[in-house]
Write a protein that holds these residues in place. Structure first.
Motif, PDB file in Angstrom:
ATOM      1  N   GLU A  66      93.720  10.746  46.637  1.00  0.00           N
ATOM      2  CA  GLU A  66      93.210  12.110  46.550  1.00  0.00           C
ATOM      3  C   GLU A  66      92.802  12.449  45.123  1.00  0.00           C
ATOM      4  O   GLU A  66      91.775  13.102  44.896  1.00  0.00           O
ATOM      5  N   THR A  69      89.624  10.882  44.618  1.00  0.00           N
ATOM      6  CA  THR A  69      88.603  11.617  45.370  1.00  0.00           C
ATOM      7  C   THR A  69      88.084  12.789  44.558  1.00  0.00           C
ATOM      8  O   THR A  69      86.869  13.053  44.523  1.00  0.00           O
ATOM      9  N   GLU A  70      88.988  13.515  43.897  1.00  0.00           N
ATOM     10  CA  GLU A  70      88.549  14.652  43.084  1.00  0.00           C
ATOM     11  C   GLU A  70      87.707  14.190  41.899  1.00  0.00           C
ATOM     12  O   GLU A  70      86.732  14.848  41.523  1.00  0.00           O
ATOM     13  N   ASN A  73      84.400  13.475  43.388  1.00  0.00           N
ATOM     14  CA  ASN A  73      83.667  14.723  43.629  1.00  0.00           C
ATOM     15  C   ASN A  73      83.048  15.267  42.346  1.00  0.00           C
ATOM     16  O   ASN A  73      81.911  15.741  42.338  1.00  0.00           O
ATOM     17  N   TYR A 259      90.347  15.199  57.950  1.00  0.00           N
ATOM     18  CA  TYR A 259      90.203  14.996  56.507  1.00  0.00           C
ATOM     19  C   TYR A 259      89.304  13.778  56.293  1.00  0.00           C
ATOM     20  O   TYR A 259      89.572  12.699  56.827  1.00  0.00           O
ATOM     21  N   TRP A 261      87.464  12.025  52.815  1.00  0.00           N
ATOM     22  CA  TRP A 261      87.299  12.207  51.373  1.00  0.00           C
ATOM     23  C   TRP A 261      85.817  12.380  51.021  1.00  0.00           C
ATOM     24  O   TRP A 261      84.951  11.730  51.568  1.00  0.00           O
ATOM     25  N   TYR A 269      86.462  17.734  56.124  1.00  0.00           N
ATOM     26  CA  TYR A 269      86.656  18.267  54.769  1.00  0.00           C
ATOM     27  C   TYR A 269      87.656  17.407  54.007  1.00  0.00           C
ATOM     28  O   TYR A 269      88.524  16.763  54.597  1.00  0.00           O
ATOM     29  N   ASP A 270      87.530  17.426  52.657  1.00  0.00           N
ATOM     30  CA  ASP A 270      88.675  17.074  51.835  1.00  0.00           C
ATOM     31  C   ASP A 270      89.235  18.395  51.301  1.00  0.00           C
ATOM     32  O   ASP A 270      88.741  19.466  51.653  1.00  0.00           O
ATOM     33  N   CYS A 271      90.272  18.344  50.467  1.00  0.00           N
ATOM     34  CA  CYS A 271      90.977  19.593  50.147  1.00  0.00           C
ATOM     35  C   CYS A 271      90.088  20.599  49.418  1.00  0.00           C
ATOM     36  O   CYS A 271      90.003  21.770  49.811  1.00  0.00           O
ATOM     37  N   HIS A 319      95.379  18.705  44.114  1.00  0.00           N
ATOM     38  CA  HIS A 319      95.330  19.201  45.495  1.00  0.00           C
ATOM     39  C   HIS A 319      95.218  20.713  45.489  1.00  0.00           C
ATOM     40  O   HIS A 319      95.749  21.389  44.603  1.00  0.00           O
ATOM     41  N   ARG A 334      95.346  14.898  53.902  1.00  0.00           N
ATOM     42  CA  ARG A 334      95.133  13.492  53.519  1.00  0.00           C
ATOM     43  C   ARG A 334      94.439  12.786  54.673  1.00  0.00           C
ATOM     44  O   ARG A 334      94.343  13.341  55.768  1.00  0.00           O
ATOM     45  N   PRO A 335      93.952  11.546  54.450  1.00  0.00           N
ATOM     46  CA  PRO A 335      93.365  10.798  55.568  1.00  0.00           C
ATOM     47  C   PRO A 335      94.342  10.659  56.718  1.00  0.00           C
ATOM     48  O   PRO A 335      95.525  10.386  56.517  1.00  0.00           O
TER      49      PRO A 335
END
Length: 356
Positions: A66, A69-70, A73, A259, A261, A269-271, A319, A334-335
């Motif tokens: 995660e 992932t951010e 992004n 979820y 990513w 969506y992701d967070c 998160h 999470r996935p």
């Protein structure tokens, strides 16, 4: 005698094993090598993980994924900004090039006309003129036209310099874009590696152990609260304003969606993608990542939380969820875990922001 002494001091020749003795020696050598290899392999092999250790490592990998992932992004958003800037620079250079070509055409027409009329000396043209006053008036006009043309030439020079500057800026932006795309690929690979490692670890568990892990993960992420609170009327949420109420309403509508990513909806969506989409539906534009969303509004204490606030977790701000009141939030965990309601106490609280 000399020959005898020489023979006496000569080293005895080593005799090689032949026949059955050779086979026995080879067998012992191979067995010894195999034993040594097995010993080295056993010394280097990882100890067998218990199911609890596997679950702990999987949780850590999901958290690291995660965080990656951010970063992905953020790199994606920066790459998109660079693409827009590059397109804008190229469009402006094209427009200015068109204006430059038009100015050059005008200069060319003027130069052609000047060339055609420059064959007669001005004094002769005055002498031959049937109306000297008219000639002098025309000469004055041509002088003024020459001044204007000199200004046009200088204007063309300025346009050429401006276009060269735009093209240099475009080249710089192209280099920035290449760097940001490389970052994007790096973070993408990091996410994929973490998730692949998590799947491999989960595959070492039995089906019953994996099911137990999923049940425990659901419980720790508020899985039961999703079903209990789905029947709660969304209008009963005491949001501080209409926009916050709209964002919360959107988040309720996303419950159960998977979820994924890097996803920003509408099907997954992701967070940070969920919180961005919820507030976008309310007419507010949020940045893409957790670590930029936390600065997108006014910071509020945990004791002051109201529905619609963004709540952030972990020291690295990796998160985010949307607070809905009663100590709970809606988030994309999470996935493998869909958008759901969960207590904000389940993760290390890092701060909160009130968007509007």
């Amino acid at each position: 005698m000399a020959a005898h002494r020489t023979a006496a001091h000569r080293k005895p020749k080593q005799r090689l094993f032949t026949g059955p003795a050779a086979r026995t020696a080879a067998t012992l050598a191979l067995a010894g090598a195999a034993s040594a290899t097995a010993f080295e392999g056993a010394a280097q092999a990882d100890p067998q993980l218990t199911p609890a250790q596997v679950r702990s490592k999987v949780d850590r990998l999901y958290h690291d994924a995660e965080a990656a992932t951010e970063r992905y992004n953020g790199a994606k958003e920066k790459a998109a900004d660079s693409e827009k800037s590059l397109d804008a620079l190229r469009d402006e250079a094209a427009r200015r090039t068109e204006r430059l070509n038009a100015a050059r055409d005008a200069l060319g027409s003027f130069a052609t006309a000047q060339y055609r009329s420059a064959g007669i000396d001005p004094a002769v043209r005055l002498a031959l003129s049937s109306d000297p006053d008219e000639y002098l008036e025309r000469a004055s006009f041509e002088d003024r036209a020459g001044d204007r043309q000199a200004g046009a030439v200088n204007g063309v020079r300025r346009q050429i310099n401006d276009i060269a500057q735009l093209r240099a800026e475009a080249e710089d932006e192209l280099s920035v874009l290449a760097s940001r795309r490389a970052d994007l690929e790096k973070h993408k690979n990091a996410v994929r590696t973490k998730l692949s490692d998590a799947r491999k670890l989960l595959a070492t568990l039995t089906a019953a152990q994996r099911a137990d892990y999923e049940r425990s993960a659901d419980a720790s992420h508020g899985g039961g609260a999703v079903r209990a609170d789905r029947s709660t009327p969304r209008g009963s949420v005491n949001a501080p304003n209409a926009r916050a109420a709209q964002a919360v309403d959107f988040a309720y509508g996303a419950l159960g969606k998977p979820y994924v990513w890097g996803a920003t909806g509408p099907s997954a969506y992701d967070c940070s993608g969920l919180t961005q989409a919820a507030w976008r539906d309310a007419g507010v534009s949020l940045p893409r990542t957790t670590y930029t969303q936390i600065n997108a509004g006014r910071r509020v204490d945990r004791s002051e939380l109201a529905p619609g606030d963004l709540v952030f977790f972990y020291s690295g701000i990796t998160h985010v969820g949307l607070y809905i009141g009663g100590g709970q939030m809606i988030h994309a965990p999470r996935p493998g875990a869909p958008v759901r309601i969960a207590p904000i106490s389940e993760m290390p609280f890092a701060g909160a922001t009130r968007v509007a």
